[in-house]
Design a protein around this motif. Sequence first.
Motif, PDB file in Angstrom:
ATOM      1  N   GLN A 239      26.727  27.980  37.129  1.00 44.33           N
ATOM      2  CA  GLN A 239      27.455  28.031  35.850  1.00 44.33           C
ATOM      3  C   GLN A 239      28.847  27.410  35.982  1.00 44.33           C
ATOM      4  N   GLN A 240      28.878  26.215  36.534  1.00 39.81           N
ATOM      5  CA  GLN A 240      30.188  25.601  36.787  1.00 39.81           C
ATOM      6  C   GLN A 240      30.975  25.313  35.515  1.00 39.81           C
ATOM      7  N   GLU A 241      30.271  25.043  34.419  1.00 41.90           N
ATOM      8  CA  GLU A 241      31.001  24.785  33.170  1.00 41.90           C
ATOM      9  C   GLU A 241      31.757  26.029  32.719  1.00 41.90           C
ATOM     10  N   ILE A 242      31.049  27.175  32.742  1.00 41.52           N
ATOM     11  CA  ILE A 242      31.697  28.437  32.346  1.00 41.52           C
ATOM     12  C   ILE A 242      32.834  28.757  33.322  1.00 41.52           C
ATOM     13  N   LEU A 243      32.576  28.513  34.606  1.00 38.08           N
ATOM     14  CA  LEU A 243      33.600  28.763  35.623  1.00 38.08           C
ATOM     15  C   LEU A 243      34.878  27.985  35.294  1.00 38.08           C
ATOM     16  N   LEU A 244      34.724  26.706  35.007  1.00 41.17           N
ATOM     17  CA  LEU A 244      35.891  25.862  34.736  1.00 41.17           C
ATOM     18  C   LEU A 244      36.572  26.237  33.422  1.00 41.17           C
ATOM     19  N   LEU A 245      35.777  26.517  32.398  1.00 50.12           N
ATOM     20  CA  LEU A 245      36.374  26.865  31.092  1.00 50.12           C
ATOM     21  C   LEU A 245      37.101  28.206  31.170  1.00 50.12           C
ATOM     22  N   ASP A 246      36.506  29.164  31.870  1.00 50.26           N
ATOM     23  CA  ASP A 246      37.169  30.465  32.029  1.00 50.26           C
ATOM     24  C   ASP A 246      38.412  30.308  32.905  1.00 50.26           C
ATOM     25  N   HIS A 247      38.294  29.502  33.935  1.00 56.71           N
ATOM     26  CA  HIS A 247      39.442  29.234  34.812  1.00 56.71           C
ATOM     27  C   HIS A 247      40.605  28.640  34.005  1.00 56.71           C
TER      28      HIS A 247
ATOM     29  N   ASN B 141      41.238  29.112  30.833  1.00 54.76           N
ATOM     30  CA  ASN B 141      41.826  30.226  30.067  1.00 54.76           C
ATOM     31  C   ASN B 141      42.730  31.077  30.952  1.00 54.76           C
ATOM     32  N   LEU B 142      42.276  31.318  32.197  1.00 58.77           N
ATOM     33  CA  LEU B 142      43.037  32.192  33.100  1.00 58.77           C
ATOM     34  C   LEU B 142      44.382  31.590  33.480  1.00 58.77           C
ATOM     35  N   GLU B 143      44.425  30.273  33.648  1.00 61.73           N
ATOM     36  CA  GLU B 143      45.704  29.636  33.990  1.00 61.73           C
ATOM     37  C   GLU B 143      46.687  29.802  32.833  1.00 61.73           C
ATOM     38  N   TYR B 144      46.173  29.651  31.609  1.00 59.85           N
ATOM     39  CA  TYR B 144      47.033  29.872  30.441  1.00 59.85           C
ATOM     40  C   TYR B 144      47.538  31.325  30.437  1.00 59.85           C
ATOM     41  N   LYS B 145      46.619  32.261  30.663  1.00 60.46           N
ATOM     42  CA  LYS B 145      47.004  33.682  30.624  1.00 60.46           C
ATOM     43  C   LYS B 145      47.995  34.026  31.740  1.00 60.46           C
ATOM     44  N   ALA B 146      47.839  33.383  32.889  1.00 57.48           N
ATOM     45  CA  ALA B 146      48.773  33.624  33.997  1.00 57.48           C
ATOM     46  C   ALA B 146      50.183  33.184  33.602  1.00 57.48           C
TER      47      ALA B 146
ATOM     48  N   ALA C 131      36.893  36.635  27.220  1.00 54.49           N
ATOM     49  CA  ALA C 131      37.491  37.161  28.456  1.00 54.49           C
ATOM     50  C   ALA C 131      36.507  38.093  29.157  1.00 54.49           C
ATOM     51  N   SER C 132      36.635  38.192  30.476  1.00 58.07           N
ATOM     52  CA  SER C 132      35.783  39.120  31.232  1.00 58.07           C
ATOM     53  C   SER C 132      36.351  40.534  31.123  1.00 58.07           C
ATOM     54  N   ARG C 133      35.639  41.474  31.695  1.00 58.09           N
ATOM     55  CA  ARG C 133      36.087  42.868  31.664  1.00 58.09           C
ATOM     56  C   ARG C 133      37.209  43.135  32.668  1.00 58.09           C
ATOM     57  N   TYR C 134      37.407  42.164  33.569  1.00 52.48           N
ATOM     58  CA  TYR C 134      38.249  42.386  34.749  1.00 52.48           C
ATOM     59  C   TYR C 134      39.714  42.735  34.432  1.00 52.48           C
ATOM     60  N   ALA C 135      40.424  41.820  33.761  1.00 50.18           N
ATOM     61  CA  ALA C 135      41.852  42.064  33.510  1.00 50.18           C
ATOM     62  C   ALA C 135      42.041  43.286  32.617  1.00 50.18           C
ATOM     63  N   ALA C 136      41.174  43.422  31.613  1.00 43.18           N
ATOM     64  CA  ALA C 136      41.277  44.587  30.720  1.00 43.18           C
ATOM     65  C   ALA C 136      41.046  45.870  31.508  1.00 43.18           C
ATOM     66  N   GLY C 137      40.091  45.833  32.441  1.00 42.96           N
ATOM     67  CA  GLY C 137      39.802  47.003  33.263  1.00 42.96           C
ATOM     68  C   GLY C 137      40.984  47.393  34.130  1.00 42.96           C
ATOM     69  N   LEU C 138      41.716  46.400  34.623  1.00 41.67           N
ATOM     70  CA  LEU C 138      42.889  46.690  35.454  1.00 41.67           C
ATOM     71  C   LEU C 138      44.081  47.118  34.594  1.00 41.67           C
TER      72      LEU C 138
ATOM     73  N   THR D 168      30.191  45.999  41.086  1.00 40.95           N
ATOM     74  CA  THR D 168      29.149  46.581  40.226  1.00 40.95           C
ATOM     75  C   THR D 168      28.551  45.497  39.328  1.00 40.95           C
ATOM     76  N   PRO D 169      27.320  45.740  38.827  1.00 37.15           N
ATOM     77  CA  PRO D 169      26.676  44.746  37.970  1.00 37.15           C
ATOM     78  C   PRO D 169      27.509  44.435  36.729  1.00 37.15           C
ATOM     79  N   ASP D 170      27.470  43.165  36.345  1.00 44.41           N
ATOM     80  CA  ASP D 170      28.268  42.691  35.203  1.00 44.41           C
ATOM     81  C   ASP D 170      27.378  41.766  34.385  1.00 44.41           C
ATOM     82  N   GLU D 171      27.241  42.050  33.111  1.00 37.87           N
ATOM     83  CA  GLU D 171      26.311  41.233  32.307  1.00 37.87           C
ATOM     84  C   GLU D 171      26.863  39.851  31.993  1.00 37.87           C
ATOM     85  N   GLN D 172      28.194  39.691  32.133  1.00 42.07           N
ATOM     86  CA  GLN D 172      28.804  38.397  31.840  1.00 42.07           C
ATOM     87  C   GLN D 172      29.162  37.681  33.135  1.00 42.07           C
ATOM     88  N   PHE D 173      28.993  36.365  33.165  1.00 37.50           N
ATOM     89  CA  PHE D 173      29.523  35.622  34.303  1.00 37.50           C
ATOM     90  C   PHE D 173      30.871  35.025  33.917  1.00 37.50           C
TER      91      PHE D 173
END
Length: 210
Positions: free
Chosen positions: A27-35, A37-42, A93-100, A189-194
């Motif tokens: 899923q390299q496309e999703i990886l790059l597109l999410d990445h 977004n993350l740089e913007y959020k950082a 967005a993934s569950r990760y940042a919200a979870g933290l 743990t299992p995550d339904e979203q990549f």
Amino acid sequence: MSILQEILAFLGGVATPDAWLDEALRQQEILLLDHRNLEYKAAQTALSLMGRYLTKTELTARMSRLAREELVHFEQVSKIIRGRGIEVRHVSASRYAAGLRALLRGGEVERLVDVLVVGAFIEARSCERFAALVPRLDAELAKFYAGLLESEGRHYRGYLKLAYLYGDAADVDTRIEVVRAVERELITTPDEQFRFHSGVPIENSREAAI
Ligand SMILES: [Fe+2]
Ligand SMILES: [Fe+2]
């Protein structure tokens, strides 16, 4: 100890699961597109911290540099996306940042300590993931991510330094343990979203990601 060893220790020895790495290659496309977004959020996080704590000069100096650096990363990943002919589209967005961020306490000093500790974990995990991805990627992406993992290592150290500068050391140590336990859950743990920071992919994660 190398920065990568230091970071893996900080992350409680929890390395990115192989199943996530396999999915990232699929899923390299999703990886790059999410990445992207993350740089913007950082950058956004760095700027909002500056705005909230403008009188803390060590923080504003570091966050100003960080925001500029993250925006350069945003431009670099955008260029790679454009070069590969990937359509820029919305990726949730993934569950990760919200979870933290759900762990942030309410008091002024407590909140600052927690934001900085969470920031250190996000940067540390990003560094660890970039390092794990590098040997598996094509030459262009491997070179780009190898450069980024050095930056993320520095960012992790910067956030941690600020946490100890503005917080009580015993409190920072305790909060690191609290955040570490939740971070471990989110990664193992299992995550339904990549996504870049997602957990262990489950079978239908490819469909859920679209
Ligand atoms: Fe970055
Ligand atoms: Fe960063």
